[in-house]
Motif scaffolding. Structure first.
Motif, mmCIF file in Angstrom:
data_model
loop_
_atom_site.group_PDB
_atom_site.id
_atom_site.type_symbol
_atom_site.label_atom_id
_atom_site.label_comp_id
_atom_site.label_asym_id
_atom_site.label_seq_id
_atom_site.Cartn_x
_atom_site.Cartn_y
_atom_site.Cartn_z
ATOM 1 N N LEU A 40 5.576 4.853 17.892
ATOM 2 C CA LEU A 40 4.376 4.520 17.107
ATOM 3 C C LEU A 40 4.698 3.431 16.119
ATOM 4 N N LEU A 41 3.954 2.357 16.190
ATOM 5 C CA LEU A 41 4.114 1.268 15.213
ATOM 6 C C LEU A 41 2.720 0.717 14.940
ATOM 7 N N PRO A 55 -7.776 6.676 6.845
ATOM 8 C CA PRO A 55 -8.258 5.919 5.690
ATOM 9 C C PRO A 55 -7.089 5.468 4.813
ATOM 10 N N LEU A 81 3.459 8.781 1.020
ATOM 11 C CA LEU A 81 2.892 7.482 1.404
ATOM 12 C C LEU A 81 1.694 7.165 0.518
ATOM 13 N N TYR A 82 0.922 8.213 0.157
ATOM 14 C CA TYR A 82 -0.292 8.059 -0.654
ATOM 15 C C TYR A 82 -0.470 9.311 -1.495
ATOM 16 N N GLU A 138 -1.373 -2.251 11.571
ATOM 17 C CA GLU A 138 -1.953 -2.219 10.215
ATOM 18 C C GLU A 138 -3.235 -3.039 10.074
ATOM 19 N N ILE A 191 -5.435 5.308 1.378
ATOM 20 C CA ILE A 191 -5.545 6.136 0.170
ATOM 21 C C ILE A 191 -4.554 5.575 -0.847
ATOM 22 N N TYR A 216 0.806 -1.226 0.000
ATOM 23 C CA TYR A 216 0.000 0.000 0.000
ATOM 24 C C TYR A 216 0.838 1.276 0.000
ATOM 25 N N CYS A 217 2.117 1.161 0.335
ATOM 26 C CA CYS A 217 2.868 2.365 0.719
ATOM 27 C C CYS A 217 3.717 2.932 -0.412
ATOM 28 N N GLU A 268 12.001 2.289 6.878
ATOM 29 C CA GLU A 268 13.010 1.491 7.586
ATOM 30 C C GLU A 268 14.314 1.625 6.802
HETATM 31 N N1 SAH Z 1 8.126 2.747 8.588
HETATM 32 C C1 SAH Z 1 7.338 3.175 9.701
HETATM 33 C C2 SAH Z 1 6.432 4.339 9.342
HETATM 34 C C3 SAH Z 1 5.445 3.997 8.275
HETATM 35 S S1 SAH Z 1 4.529 5.333 7.559
HETATM 36 C C4 SAH Z 1 6.570 1.998 10.254
HETATM 37 O O1 SAH Z 1 6.660 0.905 9.721
HETATM 38 O O2 SAH Z 1 5.890 2.168 11.250
HETATM 39 C C5 SAH Z 1 3.238 5.513 8.731
HETATM 40 C C6 SAH Z 1 1.902 4.880 8.402
HETATM 41 O O3 SAH Z 1 1.352 5.391 7.201
HETATM 42 C C7 SAH Z 1 1.906 3.392 8.174
HETATM 43 O O4 SAH Z 1 1.971 2.691 9.379
HETATM 44 C C8 SAH Z 1 0.593 3.167 7.407
HETATM 45 O O5 SAH Z 1 -0.465 2.784 8.276
HETATM 46 C C9 SAH Z 1 0.309 4.547 6.806
HETATM 47 N N2 SAH Z 1 0.232 4.441 5.331
HETATM 48 C C10 SAH Z 1 1.166 3.966 4.487
HETATM 49 N N3 SAH Z 1 0.686 3.936 3.229
HETATM 50 C C11 SAH Z 1 -0.583 4.419 3.280
HETATM 51 C C12 SAH Z 1 -1.606 4.621 2.316
HETATM 52 N N4 SAH Z 1 -1.430 4.317 1.036
HETATM 53 N N5 SAH Z 1 -2.783 5.132 2.734
HETATM 54 C C13 SAH Z 1 -2.978 5.449 4.025
HETATM 55 N N6 SAH Z 1 -2.053 5.262 4.983
HETATM 56 C C14 SAH Z 1 -0.865 4.751 4.624
#
Ligand code: SAH
Length: 355
Positions: free
Chosen positions: A159-160, A232, A308-309, A163, A234, A69-70, A110
């Motif tokens: 924060l982790l 949400p 991220l989105y 998902e 996205i 998703y990311c 990461e």
């Molecule tokens: N690498 C770190 C941070 C991740 S980014 C980790 O693993 O925790 C933070 C958050 O963004 C993720 O945990 C995910 O829930 C959210 N995220 C990533 N892609 C997304 C998307 N396409 N739509 C909405 N939220 C998203």
């Protein structure tokens, strides 16, 4: 009408999996309004009308993982990668401190370049310069030893997002190299280490069912995190999930209300993703029981690359410079942005990491 179930949740702070599923599947707009009236009153009891702000510093978009998703996943060759230097990170904190932020959230992919020593050094520098501030890390799955090292360096929170709390669903969102069990192991280690710990999930992620969301509710009830971050899903155009529909603001808000009743004292952000899919998303999140907002303190150039989105907001109220506007917006709905570390009500006073 599902008021009986909402009343039951308000009274007992939990429901069965079937009951959560029923509420998530079948609720009329009046049910949602009723839920929000209760979630606001619970929030009011522990946090009054305070809105805590965190300065978000997205310090690297390199990532060794490949979450489907990311947008910053390893396989995305179409984004330009960046890392902030120690000086740049500190300068974000300087700006943030002057604006009134008392929590800095270091979030990133990461990125193995930032080994434990580098992370600890950054945490120490921030805590030395700003001992009255909390530092939150959001840098993914690490060993228990690494988490201990970060905590000993002075980090307060972590924060982790889990998902999704359904193992089979987790597998459909992540490549085989990633494991649900390890994600859960990390969350347990974080709590044991002494961090104020946050988990969380996406709403409307591909293949998600109401049963999966009910599982998320049971999971947070068991884990008892200090924070729960939800937003949400996205789609991002360069990911395997580019063609999937986004989650809705309506369901995200409803889940925020359910979380507030399930964990009355939890720190609950009204997220950027929610603000991205709905023009009043962040305000509506607060009106559904959220009590945290995380404006962006990253340099503007970095914000554009931390994709991220699609269509992620990074100016206006989402940005730290927009704090005055955010304050006015919160005031207009009867809430107040405060200058405060914003610890969880259950650990306030004792929650400071004094190492
Ligand atoms: N690498 C770190 C941070 C991740 S980014 C980790 O693993 O925790 C933070 C958050 O963004 C993720 O945990 C995910 O829930 C959210 N995220 C990533 N892609 C997304 C998307 N396409 N739509 C909405 N939220 C998203």
């Amino acid at each position: 009408m599902n008021r009986n179930l909402i009343d039951k949740l308000y009274k007992n702070t939990t429901l069965s999996g079937e009951e959560y599923t029923e509420l998530i599947k079948n609720h009329a707009p009046e049910d949602a309004e009723y839920l929000f009236s209760l979630s606001r009153s619970v929030r009011q009891k522990y946090y009054g009308k305070d809105v805590f702000v965190r300065g978000l510093i997205e310090f690297t978009n390199y990532c060794k993982n490949d979450c489907y998703y990311c947008g910053i996943r390893k396989s995305n060759k179409n984004i330009s990668r960046y890392r902030l230097s120690e000086e740049e990170i500190l300068s974000c904190c300087d700006n943030g401190y002057a604006l009134g932020f008392r929590t800095f959230v270091l979030q990133g992919g990461e990125d193995e370049y930032f080994d434990d020593d580098k992370i600890c050094s950054i945490v120490r520098l921030i805590k030395e310069k700003y001992p009255d501030c909390a530092v939150t890390l959001s840098i993914g799955e690490k060993s228990c030893e690494s988490y201990k090292a970060f905590f000993d360096a002075g980090a307060d929170r972590y924060l982790l997002r889990h998902e999704t709390a359904t193992g089979q669903h987790y597998k459909r969102l992540h490549p085989p190299s990633m494991s649900f069990d390890n994600r859960l192991r990390c969350l347990c280690d974080l709590k044991d280490t002494g961090f104020q710990t946050g988990c969380g999930f996406m709403v409307g992620s591909p293949f998600q069912t109401a049963e999966n969301l009910a599982e998320d509710m049971l999971f947070i009830k068991r884990l008892q995190p200090h924070m729960v971050g939800i937003g949400p899903f996205i789609a991002q155009h360069d990911t395997p999930f580019s063609q999937f529909a986004s989650g809705t603001a309506e369901l995200t808000l409803f889940m925020l209300g359910l979380i507030r009743l399930t964990l009355p004292t939890v720190l609950l952000p009204s997220t950027t993703a929610l603000g991205t899919i709905h023009p009043r998303g962040r305000e509506l999140g607060i009106l559904s029981g959220a009590n945290v907002i995380m404006p962006n303190l990253s340099p503007v150039d970095a914000r554009k690359k931390y994709t991220l989105y699609d269509n992620k907001l990074f100016t206006d109220c989402e940005a730290a410079e927009g704090l005055e506007k955010l304050k006015a917006e919160m005031k207009s709905i009867g809430y107040e942005v405060v200058v405060d570390r914003g610890d969880c009500a259950t650990v306030r006073g004792t929650g400071q990491n004094n190492k």
